[in-house]
Design a protein around this motif. Sequence first.
Motif, PDB file in Angstrom:
ATOM      1  N   UNK A   1      -8.734   1.894   7.792  1.00  0.00           N
ATOM      2  CA  UNK A   1      -7.575   2.573   7.195  1.00  0.00           C
ATOM      3  C   UNK A   1      -8.024   3.773   6.379  1.00  0.00           C
ATOM      4  N   UNK A   2      -9.155   3.635   5.710  1.00  0.00           N
ATOM      5  CA  UNK A   2      -9.633   4.686   4.825  1.00  0.00           C
ATOM      6  C   UNK A   2      -9.168   4.448   3.402  1.00  0.00           C
ATOM      7  N   UNK A   3      -9.199   5.480   2.601  1.00  0.00           N
ATOM      8  CA  UNK A   3      -8.809   5.403   1.191  1.00  0.00           C
ATOM      9  C   UNK A   3      -7.289   5.302   1.077  1.00  0.00           C
ATOM     10  N   UNK A   4      -6.818   4.322   0.337  1.00  0.00           N
ATOM     11  CA  UNK A   4      -5.392   4.167   0.106  1.00  0.00           C
ATOM     12  C   UNK A   4      -5.162   3.617  -1.297  1.00  0.00           C
ATOM     13  N   UNK A   5      -3.973   3.832  -1.816  1.00  0.00           N
ATOM     14  CA  UNK A   5      -3.629   3.388  -3.169  1.00  0.00           C
ATOM     15  C   UNK A   5      -2.608   2.266  -3.100  1.00  0.00           C
ATOM     16  N   UNK A  17      -4.617   2.804  -8.511  1.00  0.00           N
ATOM     17  CA  UNK A  17      -5.642   1.883  -8.063  1.00  0.00           C
ATOM     18  C   UNK A  17      -5.820   2.155  -6.577  1.00  0.00           C
ATOM     19  N   UNK A  18      -6.881   2.874  -6.241  1.00  0.00           N
ATOM     20  CA  UNK A  18      -7.123   3.258  -4.860  1.00  0.00           C
ATOM     21  C   UNK A  18      -8.398   2.584  -4.369  1.00  0.00           C
ATOM     22  N   UNK A  19      -8.357   2.104  -3.145  1.00  0.00           N
ATOM     23  CA  UNK A  19      -9.491   1.400  -2.555  1.00  0.00           C
ATOM     24  C   UNK A  19      -9.653   1.832  -1.109  1.00  0.00           C
ATOM     25  N   UNK A  20     -10.859   1.638  -0.586  1.00  0.00           N
ATOM     26  CA  UNK A  20     -11.135   1.980   0.809  1.00  0.00           C
ATOM     27  C   UNK A  20     -11.030   0.724   1.659  1.00  0.00           C
ATOM     28  N   UNK A  26       0.839  -1.190   0.000  1.00  0.00           N
ATOM     29  CA  UNK A  26       0.000   0.000   0.000  1.00  0.00           C
ATOM     30  C   UNK A  26       0.871   1.235   0.000  1.00  0.00           C
ATOM     31  N   UNK A  27       0.412   2.265  -0.641  1.00  0.00           N
ATOM     32  CA  UNK A  27       1.184   3.495  -0.728  1.00  0.00           C
ATOM     33  C   UNK A  27       0.340   4.672  -0.306  1.00  0.00           C
ATOM     34  N   UNK A  28       0.764   5.841  -0.602  1.00  0.00           N
ATOM     35  CA  UNK A  28       1.990   6.119  -1.347  1.00  0.00           C
ATOM     36  C   UNK A  28       3.233   5.992  -0.484  1.00  0.00           C
ATOM     37  N   UNK A  29       4.331   5.621  -1.122  1.00  0.00           N
ATOM     38  CA  UNK A  29       5.635   5.490  -0.467  1.00  0.00           C
ATOM     39  C   UNK A  29       6.620   6.467  -1.106  1.00  0.00           C
TER      40      UNK A  29
END
Length: 126
Positions: free
Chosen positions: A86-90, A79-82, A63-66
């Motif tokens: 954690x909430x919304x992450x890509x 590609x971002x998912x909830x 998971x990012x962003x890094x």
Amino acid sequence: MKTSPKNNIPKPMPARCRTVSNGSLRINDAGKPGLHVSYANPIDAFVGHGGCDSDEWINKIVLGPNGDGDFHEGDPQAVCIAFSGIGQTCLSREAFHPKQAGTTGYAHVVENRLTAIGRIHGNMTG
């Protein structure tokens, strides 16, 4: 596949470089005199080093962003998912890409192939 920056529509791959039925790339000019083309297959070297093996050479889902070069929410290619809690992450660009050991593994595959076809002699790193 590259996209047009104006409208984000995929551009077709040039005719000289298309995917063929066996999954390899066909380059029409490969048979020209003086052009040496060879393929180094990394599959055997990576057996036992996948994302679920004890000696992973390939990242699993990351998971990012890094960092600035990674996908961020709102990026057209992200590609971002909830996730609950954690909430919304890509997904990171690191996902499903080689770790340090994986890039070394790829280098050895290419080095061995170059040696086999007479393009290098000895160790590339030393």
